[in-house]
Design a protein around this motif. Sequence first.
Motif, PDB file in Angstrom:
ATOM      1  N   HIS A  78       0.630  -1.271  -0.070  1.00  0.00           N
ATOM      2  CA  HIS A  78      -0.165  -0.133  -0.106  1.00  0.00           C
ATOM      3  C   HIS A  78       0.917   1.253   0.044  1.00  0.00           C
ATOM      4  O   HIS A  78       1.746   1.375   0.940  1.00  0.00           O
ATOM      5  CB  HIS A  78      -1.006   0.098   1.151  1.00  0.00           C
ATOM      6  N   GLU A  82      -1.470   2.631   4.895  1.00  0.00           N
ATOM      7  CA  GLU A  82      -2.917   2.768   5.383  1.00  0.00           C
ATOM      8  C   GLU A  82      -2.943   3.221   6.686  1.00  0.00           C
ATOM      9  O   GLU A  82      -3.658   3.912   7.280  1.00  0.00           O
ATOM     10  CB  GLU A  82      -3.674   1.623   5.154  1.00  0.00           C
ATOM     11  N   THR A 158      -8.650  -4.121   4.923  1.00  0.00           N
ATOM     12  CA  THR A 158      -8.675  -3.018   4.397  1.00  0.00           C
ATOM     13  C   THR A 158      -9.066  -2.813   2.903  1.00  0.00           C
ATOM     14  O   THR A 158      -9.355  -1.616   2.341  1.00  0.00           O
ATOM     15  CB  THR A 158      -7.411  -2.078   4.843  1.00  0.00           C
ATOM     16  N   ASN A 193      -3.509   3.723  -3.013  1.00  0.00           N
ATOM     17  CA  ASN A 193      -4.233   2.746  -2.717  1.00  0.00           C
ATOM     18  C   ASN A 193      -4.301   2.425  -1.273  1.00  0.00           C
ATOM     19  O   ASN A 193      -4.444   1.284  -0.640  1.00  0.00           O
ATOM     20  CB  ASN A 193      -3.778   1.197  -3.304  1.00  0.00           C
ATOM     21  N   ASN A 194      -4.637   3.584  -0.562  1.00  0.00           N
ATOM     22  CA  ASN A 194      -4.766   3.333   0.988  1.00  0.00           C
ATOM     23  C   ASN A 194      -6.167   3.738   1.472  1.00  0.00           C
ATOM     24  O   ASN A 194      -6.455   4.936   0.988  1.00  0.00           O
ATOM     25  CB  ASN A 194      -3.701   4.565   1.802  1.00  0.00           C
ATOM     26  N   ARG A 195      -6.946   2.848   1.939  1.00  0.00           N
ATOM     27  CA  ARG A 195      -8.117   2.901   2.659  1.00  0.00           C
ATOM     28  C   ARG A 195      -7.913   4.251   3.585  1.00  0.00           C
ATOM     29  O   ARG A 195      -6.992   4.105   4.270  1.00  0.00           O
ATOM     30  CB  ARG A 195      -8.771   1.961   3.318  1.00  0.00           C
ATOM     31  N   LYS A 196      -9.041   4.982   3.744  1.00  0.00           N
ATOM     32  CA  LYS A 196      -9.057   6.006   4.921  1.00  0.00           C
ATOM     33  C   LYS A 196      -9.001   5.527   6.370  1.00  0.00           C
ATOM     34  O   LYS A 196      -9.508   4.384   6.349  1.00  0.00           O
ATOM     35  CB  LYS A 196     -10.168   6.974   4.880  1.00  0.00           C
TER      36      LYS A 196
ATOM     37  N   TYR B   4     -10.191   3.548  -5.121  1.00  0.00           N
ATOM     38  CA  TYR B   4      -9.863   4.281  -3.871  1.00  0.00           C
ATOM     39  C   TYR B   4     -10.490   5.816  -3.654  1.00  0.00           C
ATOM     40  O   TYR B   4     -10.337   6.266  -2.622  1.00  0.00           O
ATOM     41  CB  TYR B   4      -8.336   4.195  -3.656  1.00  0.00           C
ATOM     42  N   GLN B   7     -14.374   5.321  -1.729  1.00  0.00           N
ATOM     43  CA  GLN B   7     -14.383   4.254  -0.802  1.00  0.00           C
ATOM     44  C   GLN B   7     -15.659   4.026  -0.020  1.00  0.00           C
ATOM     45  O   GLN B   7     -16.067   2.779   0.550  1.00  0.00           O
ATOM     46  CB  GLN B   7     -13.286   4.562   0.235  1.00  0.00           C
ATOM     47  N   TRP B  10     -17.795   0.884  -1.566  1.00  0.00           N
ATOM     48  CA  TRP B  10     -17.339  -0.570  -1.444  1.00  0.00           C
ATOM     49  C   TRP B  10     -18.304  -1.375  -0.484  1.00  0.00           C
ATOM     50  O   TRP B  10     -18.835  -1.075   0.268  1.00  0.00           O
ATOM     51  CB  TRP B  10     -15.911  -0.639  -0.539  1.00  0.00           C
TER      52      TRP B  10
END
Lengths: 209, 209
Positions: A78, A82, A158, A193-196, B4, B7, B10
Amino acid sequence: MFNYDNQNGWPNKLGHYQSPIDLSSTDSINYDDNLAISSDMYYQLTEEINDGNTIRLLGHGNATIFNRKFTFQQLHFHLPSEHTIDGKTHPLEIHLVHTNEIGQTVVVAIMVNKGNSNPDIQSIINHFNNNVEQPVNISTNQWIPSLAKGFHYLGSLTTPPLTEGVEWLVITNAAITVSESQLQWFHNNFKHNNRKTQPLFERKVELYK
Amino acid sequence: MFNYDNQNGWPNKLGHYQSPIDLSSTDSINYDDNLAISSDMYYQLTEEINDGNTIRLLGHGNATIFNRKFTFQQLHFHLPSEHTIDGKTHPLEIHLVHTNEIGQTVVVAIMVNKGNSNPDIQSIINHFNNNVEQPVNISTNQWIPSLAKGFHYLGSLTTPPLTEGVEWLVITNAAITVSESQLQWFHNNFKHNNRKTQPLFERKVELYK
């Protein structure tokens, strides 16, 4: 009181144990100890997948994590990280996903700083560039220090399906770094590609330091 | 591939690890071993609650379950049993709920057959009848045999909020029985309170026998 004759009407309030989270070095439960992880000398990474969001490597390996045996399933990258630590992002976060027989999942996350180029990651990049499928043997004890420090908490995957009950070890003293050009390669080939980060709610986080 | 930048869209497909389930003695992964549980000599049950569905007892105790330390939270009763074994119901199932520091939950379920009256349960009944709040010290080694046998799997709470990621030990060789009149007392004071068995989906169940 619940109506056992109308079980379909029961509230099913899932979604309070999501990952990633912001990890606080001041609000965690402190232990003067190491994260309890030991693993084989190496994991053999046999298959390299471009899933559109990241490189995902499948393979073989075993680890003992908090006194239970787990099997390595896959690792992926990532960018940027993340998890955040006291609100701060790392340039790269590597997830090593493990499961056991009954389906418990432990993700060992390695927070990676910028520094020297890493030869294993360079092999992964080269294989990807050349579209060749050759095993990469990573020495986990070159990635994960023998005295691993960091956070331990309960969260989720994630990425969808965002399954909960996932145990996280977030290692903050990674034995590896990646170079600026290796990071640039990921940025050129994959979008961020980092989820919040997700709300902590009532969860307690352990910090082994 | 996940977006992303969206989000919130999802899929969050939770609900595939629910409890109770029907436990199959033929489709499980067999181990010639015991369920890895050891506990204090006794749990001290200090508070007795009528929650409308069952008697719930809060208290103190510690257990080591599959090599990790857990703290006893509460126990309560389900009539008839929630788990079934090869489709068959037990008259009573006792749930001993434990948690650890990061919020992992392990429920030790004791499947109880009809037989001799149990004095600890009689104390619980008497306190309830007399509306007195006196501690009951249960000797867990009189409830749980030292060589515990049974099932180990990953599921959920069986009452709302039905949280997943709960580890279950379902003990099939209980050291206690309850009498017909003790069962009748529960039936007279509480309605049936067993959640229906839930689909197993892809889960694997371990059987220690």
